[in-house]
Enzyme design. Structure first.
Site, PDB file in Angstrom:
ATOM      1  N   SER A  38      25.864  77.196  34.074  1.00 34.56           N
ATOM      2  CA  SER A  38      25.561  76.053  33.226  1.00 34.56           C
ATOM      3  C   SER A  38      25.561  74.734  34.003  1.00 34.56           C
ATOM      4  O   SER A  38      26.020  74.667  35.143  1.00 34.56           O
ATOM      5  CB  SER A  38      26.581  75.993  32.094  1.00 34.56           C
ATOM      6  OG  SER A  38      26.067  75.174  31.069  1.00 34.56           O
ATOM      7  N   PRO A 118      18.886  75.238  39.147  1.00 40.56           N
ATOM      8  CA  PRO A 118      19.345  74.215  38.200  1.00 40.56           C
ATOM      9  C   PRO A 118      19.992  74.833  36.966  1.00 40.56           C
ATOM     10  O   PRO A 118      19.537  75.858  36.472  1.00 40.56           O
ATOM     11  CB  PRO A 118      18.060  73.480  37.826  1.00 40.56           C
ATOM     12  CG  PRO A 118      16.940  74.404  38.165  1.00 40.56           C
ATOM     13  CD  PRO A 118      17.433  75.399  39.153  1.00 40.56           C
ATOM     14  N   HIS A 120      20.326  73.130  34.005  1.00 37.36           N
ATOM     15  CA  HIS A 120      19.714  72.628  32.780  1.00 37.36           C
ATOM     16  C   HIS A 120      18.729  73.621  32.180  1.00 37.36           C
ATOM     17  O   HIS A 120      17.886  74.157  32.876  1.00 37.36           O
ATOM     18  CB  HIS A 120      18.963  71.320  33.064  1.00 37.36           C
ATOM     19  CG  HIS A 120      19.862  70.126  33.037  1.00 37.36           C
ATOM     20  ND1 HIS A 120      19.928  69.278  31.964  1.00 37.36           N
ATOM     21  CD2 HIS A 120      20.747  69.673  33.945  1.00 37.36           C
ATOM     22  CE1 HIS A 120      20.822  68.326  32.210  1.00 37.36           C
ATOM     23  NE2 HIS A 120      21.330  68.552  33.407  1.00 37.36           N
ATOM     24  N   SER A 476     -18.246  70.443  13.570  1.00 38.59           N
ATOM     25  CA  SER A 476     -18.922  70.800  12.340  1.00 38.59           C
ATOM     26  C   SER A 476     -19.952  69.706  12.031  1.00 38.59           C
ATOM     27  O   SER A 476     -19.640  68.528  12.138  1.00 38.59           O
ATOM     28  CB  SER A 476     -17.900  70.906  11.209  1.00 38.59           C
ATOM     29  OG  SER A 476     -18.566  71.118   9.991  1.00 38.59           O
ATOM     30  N   SER A 478     -22.555  68.957  13.769  1.00 39.86           N
ATOM     31  CA  SER A 478     -23.102  68.303  14.953  1.00 39.86           C
ATOM     32  C   SER A 478     -24.577  68.647  15.156  1.00 39.86           C
ATOM     33  O   SER A 478     -25.287  67.969  15.884  1.00 39.86           O
ATOM     34  CB  SER A 478     -22.308  68.709  16.195  1.00 39.86           C
ATOM     35  OG  SER A 478     -22.357  70.110  16.363  1.00 39.86           O
ATOM     36  N   SER A 548     -16.350  76.906  17.832  1.00 37.89           N
ATOM     37  CA  SER A 548     -15.582  77.402  18.988  1.00 37.89           C
ATOM     38  C   SER A 548     -14.871  76.254  19.721  1.00 37.89           C
ATOM     39  O   SER A 548     -15.235  75.886  20.832  1.00 37.89           O
ATOM     40  CB  SER A 548     -16.461  78.200  19.949  1.00 37.89           C
ATOM     41  OG  SER A 548     -17.697  77.578  20.190  1.00 37.89           O
TER      42      SER A 548
HETATM   43  N1  LIG Z   1      37.307  68.987  40.791  1.00 35.31           N
HETATM   44  C1  LIG Z   1      36.246  69.712  41.045  1.00 35.31           C
HETATM   45  N2  LIG Z   1      35.036  69.181  40.824  1.00 35.31           N
HETATM   46  C2  LIG Z   1      33.947  69.921  41.090  1.00 35.31           C
HETATM   47  C3  LIG Z   1      34.045  71.232  41.615  1.00 35.31           C
HETATM   48  N3  LIG Z   1      32.787  71.715  41.801  1.00 35.31           N
HETATM   49  C4  LIG Z   1      31.950  70.728  41.411  1.00 35.31           C
HETATM   50  N4  LIG Z   1      32.623  69.648  40.975  1.00 35.31           N
HETATM   51  C5  LIG Z   1      32.054  68.403  40.453  1.00 35.31           C
HETATM   52  O1  LIG Z   1      31.286  68.692  39.305  1.00 35.31           O
HETATM   53  C6  LIG Z   1      30.132  67.861  39.218  1.00 35.31           C
HETATM   54  C7  LIG Z   1      28.871  68.695  39.114  1.00 35.31           C
HETATM   55  O2  LIG Z   1      28.678  69.431  40.311  1.00 35.31           O
HETATM   56  P1  LIG Z   1      27.251  69.962  40.782  1.00 35.31           P
HETATM   57  O3  LIG Z   1      27.500  70.767  42.002  1.00 35.31           O
HETATM   58  O4  LIG Z   1      26.248  68.899  40.848  1.00 35.31           O
HETATM   59  O5  LIG Z   1      26.913  70.928  39.561  1.00 35.31           O
HETATM   60  P2  LIG Z   1      25.667  71.887  39.390  1.00 35.31           P
HETATM   61  O6  LIG Z   1      26.161  73.150  38.779  1.00 35.31           O
HETATM   62  O7  LIG Z   1      24.943  72.039  40.660  1.00 35.31           O
HETATM   63  O8  LIG Z   1      24.795  71.095  38.315  1.00 35.31           O
HETATM   64  P3  LIG Z   1      23.230  71.337  37.924  1.00 35.31           P
HETATM   65  O9  LIG Z   1      22.575  71.878  39.131  1.00 35.31           O
HETATM   66  O10 LIG Z   1      22.690  70.011  37.519  1.00 35.31           O
HETATM   67  O11 LIG Z   1      23.239  72.322  36.809  1.00 35.31           O
HETATM   68  C8  LIG Z   1      30.169  66.992  40.456  1.00 35.31           C
HETATM   69  O12 LIG Z   1      30.744  65.766  40.134  1.00 35.31           O
HETATM   70  C9  LIG Z   1      31.045  67.785  41.410  1.00 35.31           C
HETATM   71  O13 LIG Z   1      31.654  66.973  42.370  1.00 35.31           O
HETATM   72  C10 LIG Z   1      35.348  71.777  41.824  1.00 35.31           C
HETATM   73  O14 LIG Z   1      35.535  72.905  42.269  1.00 35.31           O
HETATM   74  N5  LIG Z   1      36.407  70.971  41.506  1.00 35.31           N
END
Ligand SMILES: Nc1nc2c(ncn2[C@@H]2O[C@H](COP(=O)(O)OP(=O)(O)OP(=O)(O)O)[C@@H](O)[C@H]2O)c(=O)[nH]1
Ligand SMILES: [Mg+2]
Lengths: 638, 302
Positions: A38, A118, A120, A476, A478, A548
């Site tokens: 996620s 990603p 999202h 229609s 035309s 069409s």
């Molecule tokens: N404290 C802590 N923060 C974390 C950890 N892993 C990631 N973060 C924080 O979580 C936020 C999101 O991290 P990303 O790595 O961008 O997350 P992502 O899963 O790649 O997000 P999307 O690709 O947009 O889905 C950032 O601010 C990171 O620094 C962790 O193990 N511990």
């Protein structure tokens, strides 16, 4: 970050004995994996961490990372590892991943290609792109949040696409105080879900991508965890690299190599199995047999080639074989069919239009195909089957696919190359869906075309004319029918054999079961197109006068006919003019809401882009236009 | 023995050959960008393997800036001859007329000679597919790019709206005027390239190996004085140093590294032991902040 000074340290071997190092490196195995899960679960951060810990980050890159982290990082003054991976300006601005990034690193034992996907939902198609080539998926979960909808969606997709190795990385353990009970609860929750979708096993581990716990080695913060660290697992997980070689030989032909009259080679990437000179092979779909004479490469002939290699084969006989054909063992050929049950992942903003023709690419075969109304879509949260009429962006559903000619295939679970396909929009050329074939609904071998002794050429020759379908399209009112009638009269007077298919006469008979919804309009045109094609086969010059409105359907009819026989005639009358004429009083009804789905009012008209003939009724009289059209039809070479 | 474990290089090679054949089968008028560097050398070698015994069924295109190293021009002409392929050379006539050069014109030099020059060449010969040797490990926006990268009629790249690319099924369809850039060695790393060159004995420009060369130091970069067009400052005197190059481009923009590596294994050894990235020697990435390459690519740069 205790070890910032040890930025890039490679094996002592590099310095001592480079030849030995190169030899070792050359024989490393390769693992392709993805991170998924996620939004904000920490996928990109984890990959940044892996790159950093495996010393793949150079000094200049690290310096850039440190200053970037301060500028646009999400971790205050600390290093934001995600910035190493989120390479697009828009990603860095928003702190999210939009498209998949491919990164590379190696340890002593393995080379890795990792795709950061990603989280999202909006960008699910990019996750699927990354997943399709992966051997293993690392599914991340934010320990504070547990299993979310996207966790389920990505797990389901990874499983569907056939990834057999799953790691469940419960991330951000630092934010829950490395609490074992939090971890255990998430693992148990996920296990229930995994079982329900048929994931047989997965390897769970508690990590912190940000702090580095259980990434390269055991973490002191999780003494209760005794399993492997992530890298240890990635280095040792068994990927059966030769599994594909034990399956029957399949070579989808990409290209015929013909430098001179004495050489004819068939080039392609072996999808499964192995091949040697002397093997008896069959060309599919024709079924012709021959024997492999040589396996040719620039470095000399081979006596064995295996799945995964790109090769060029020669055969002992001059059999007909070209791009799209599949070479297989004579005694173990794949199936051929034109109607399938499939699972489809829809990836375009514009929803699936059942009945519309799309290009379907499978291996090296490209055919025109239609998707029937889906049997159901899958609710990724509950795995429930939902009734549906179409598939919207990111929907996953099961539907029948019908191709316009037989396709050589195998079920996706048996062979990804001969069972995985994409659908391409015929107008925009965008890749709109990914699909997996399950089984054929009817064997094409059983539908024999009646061998016709009187060919279409013979029909046409007797009438002394070149067949054509004059496809009048326009709003229609035309002037389609008026001009089409004039053209037919003139052709008839000149001794030509013609037939006029008109919207009204067809809708009273052949198509009286159809209404005016988008799906019915498509079916209406499909039937008219098929009838027009049969009549053209009979040697006639066919005139059709239908609104069409959709480009895709007109192109579908064009594709049914030999090149140069489909002549699109655009009767171009501005809406205001057609509406002011309103011969049948229909516009008035449509404006008052009495008539629904009326083209130009509340249903779109897609004007032709390159019609063979363009008639502007405000500039040209029907008589002149008809004269011009007749000239065009008759001046075509025979 | 009836099975065989493929090494990662064998897999990467098979993948690249498969991509080249797909594009040749599905496009009308492909071309291979040939920049004379080590990646181009590998690309050319792969193309010859893919279509053997036929010569590769497309021409080579060199988008010239007139500022490449002399040794590169020699290599280019030699390789065109031995491969039996047609070599097309394009120089942006406007840049030529205005005498655009890296000393006086800064970023405009790259824009006009390379970005504009490339667009002109693709349009002039109506190429609908262009093979390039870019790798995903080079730079972070490249790590995001598809193997078949779709371009609009004006050669633009929309990084936020790339076509999904599944398995090894490539969608090469496009409308008139649109084109695709094709990156068959996307998944190779710098080390893979070197190792492949080593194993296949592929000829490369001698500048990749250390030798005594006349150099000056400018803005922290070690530049080679390759010809008399190099405007020396009053106090500057070229010094002979043992240097080599990790990447090759326009000589006034390409930094050398001090080195004594005279053989490929020695070069590879140094490469592995180094602590800076390959592109650091190039000025282009630093041009407009962090997103330099992405912006350039949107404008049509390869
Ligand atoms: N404290 C802590 N923060 C974390 C950890 N892993 C990631 N973060 C924080 O979580 C936020 C999101 O991290 P990303 O790595 O961008 O997350 P992502 O899963 O790649 O997000 P999307 O690709 O947009 O889905 C950032 O601010 C990171 O620094 C962790 O193990 N511990
Ligand atoms: Mg991310």
């Amino acid at each position: 970050m205790g070890d910032q000074d040890v930025i890039y340290k490679v094996d002592a071997l590099v310095a001592q004995d480079i030849d030995a190092y190169l030899d070792q490196h050359q024989h490393k195995t390769m693992l392709r994996f993805i991170t998924c899960g996620s939004v904000d679960d920490g996928k990109s951060t984890l990959i940044g961490r892996l790159l950093y810990d495996s010393k793949m980050i150079f000094e200049d890159q690290l310096a850039a990372l440190e200053s970037d982290s301060k500028k646009s990082g999400t971790q205050g003054q600390e290093i934001d590892f995600a910035l190493l991976v989120d390479g697009l300006a828009a990603e860095r601005e928003q702190g999210i991943t939009i498209d998949v990034a491919y990164r590379f690193f190696a340890t002593e034992k393995r080379k890795f290609i990792v795709a950061d996907t990603p989280g999202h939902e909006q960008y699910t198609r990019n996750m699927v792109t990354g997943a399709s080539t992966a051997d293993l998926a690392v599914i991340l979960i934010d320990a504070r949040k547990g299993v979310l909808t996207q966790t389920r969606r990505h797990s389901y997709l990874a499983h569907l696409i056939g990834i057999r190795h799953m790691v469940l990385a419960v991330n951000k353990m630092d934010l829950v105080g490395y609490d074992q009970s939090v971890y255990d609860a998430i693992v148990a929750d996920y296990a229930t879900f995994a079982r329900s979708i048929g994931i047989e096993s997965f390897v769970p581990m508690p990590i912190s991508g940000f702090k580095g716990d259980n990434i390269t080695g055991p973490s002191a913060n999780t003494p209760w965890y005794t399993g492997p660290s992530l890298i240890q697992h990635l280095e040792t997980v068994e990927v059966d690299a030769v599994a594909d070689q034990t399956k029957p030989f399949r070579l989808p032909i990409q290209w015929v190599n013909r430098p001179n009259l004495d050489f004819r080679g068939f080039s392609g990437l072996i999808a499964s199995g192995t091949v040697r000179p002397g093997d008896a092979v069959r060309v599919l779909p024709s079924g012709k047999t021959s024997t492999v004479s040589r396996i040719v490469t620039m470095d000399g002939d081979l006596d064995l080639a295996v799945a995964g290699q790109s090769i060029t084969l020669c055969l002992t006989d001059e059999v007909d074989c070209s791009r799209g054909d599949v070479l297989a063992p004579a005694d173990a050929p794949p199936q051929v069919a034109d109607q399938f049950e499939t699972t489809i992942v829809w990836m375009a903003d514009e929803a699936l239009t059942p009945g519309r023709a799309y290009w379907l690419k499978l291996g090296t075969q490209m055919v025109s195909a239609t998707v029937q109304a889906p049997k159901y879509a899958v609710n990724v949260n509950t795995m429930e089957h939902l009734a549906c009429k179409t598939l919207e962006l990111n929907a996953i559903g099961v539907a029948e696919v019908i191709t316009d000619r037989p396709v050589v295939f195998e079920p996706y679970t048996a062979n990804h190359t001969l069972g995985g396909f994409i659908l391409i929009d015929k107008i925009t050329n965008a890749t709109v869906a990914a699909g997996m074939l399950h089984f054929s609904l009817r064997r094409a071998q059983n539908v024999h075309w009646q061998a016709l002794d009187i060919s279409r050429e013979a029909h046409a020759a007797l009438k002394n004319q070149r067949p054509a379908v004059l496809w009048f399209t326009g709003l229609s009112g035309s002037g389609k029918s008026t001009i089409a009638n004039l053209v037919e009269k003139k052709l008839h007077a000149l001794g030509r054999h013609t037939f006029l298919l008109d919207g009204d006469n067809i809708r009273h008979g052949l198509n009286k079961d159809l209404g005016f919804t988008e799906a019915d309009r498509i079916e209406n045109i499909r039937r008219v197109g098929e009838v027009a094609k049969l009549m053209a086969d009979a040697g006639l010059i066919v005139l059709s006068a239908f609104i069409s409105p959709f480009r895709a359907e007109r192109e579908m009819v064009r594709a049914l006919l030999p090149e140069g026989e489909f002549l699109e005639v655009f009767i171009d009358t501005p809406l205001e003019v057609a509406e002011s004429r309103d011969v049948k009083g229909l516009y008035k009804k449509a404006r008052s809401g009495e008539l629904k789905n009326f083209t130009g009012i509340d249903s779109p008209y897609e004007a032709p882009e390159n019609p063979e003939i363009h008639v502007s009724t405000v500039k040209e009289t029907p008589e002149d236009a008809a004269e011009r059209i007749v000239d065009y039809v008759l001046s075509r070479a025979k | 023995m009836n099975s065989k474990n493929l090494t990662h290089l064998e897999r990467l090679e098979a993948e690249a050959i498969h991509i080249m054949r797909e594009v040749v089968a599905e496009c009308q008028n492909p071309v291979m960008l040939y920049s004379v560097g080590k990646d181009s050398a590998v690309m050319l070698h792969l193309a010859r393997k893919a279509f053997y015994p036929s010569p590769p069924p497309f021409p080579l295109l060199h988008v010239d800036t007139t500022w490449k190293f002399k040794a590169m021009y020699e290599m280019r002409d030699r390789m065109a001859k031995t491969s039996g392929m047609e070599l097309l050379v394009h120089r942006n006539p406007e840049a030529e007329a205005r005498g655009i050069n890296p000393f006086d014109h800064g970023p405009l030099h790259t824009d006009m000679w390379k970005t504009e020059g490339l667009k002109q060449a693709l349009t002039k010969w109506n190429f609908d597919a262009a093979f390039g040797g870019a790798r995903r490990d080079e730079e972070k926006s490249r790590a995001k790019e598809r193997i078949l990268s779709f371009r609009t009629a004006s050669h633009g790249w929309d990084p936020k709206n790339q076509r999904p690319e599944l398995w090894n099924l490539y969608n090469a369809r496009k409308n008139k005027g649109e084109s695709i850039r094709v990156f068959p060695i996307s998944n190779w790393t710098e080390l893979d390239i070197w190792q492949y060159i080593h194993l296949n004995d592929i000829p490369i420009v001698p500048l990749y190996f250390a030798d005594e060369r006349p150099t000056v130091v400018r803005d922290g970069m070690l530049l080679m004085v390759d010809d008399e067009r190099f405007p020396l400052q009053p106090d500057e005197v070229p010094v002979m140093r043992s240097v080599r190059f990790r990447t090759l481009g326009c000589y006034p923009l390409t930094g050398a590294v001090e080195s004594t590596a005279k053989t490929l294994p020695e070069v590879i050894q140094e490469t592995l032991l180094t602590t800076t990235s390959e592109r650091q020697g190039r000025a282009i990435d630093k041009d407009s902040g962090g997103a330099g390459m992405e912006v350039k690519k949107q404008q049509g740069y390869f």
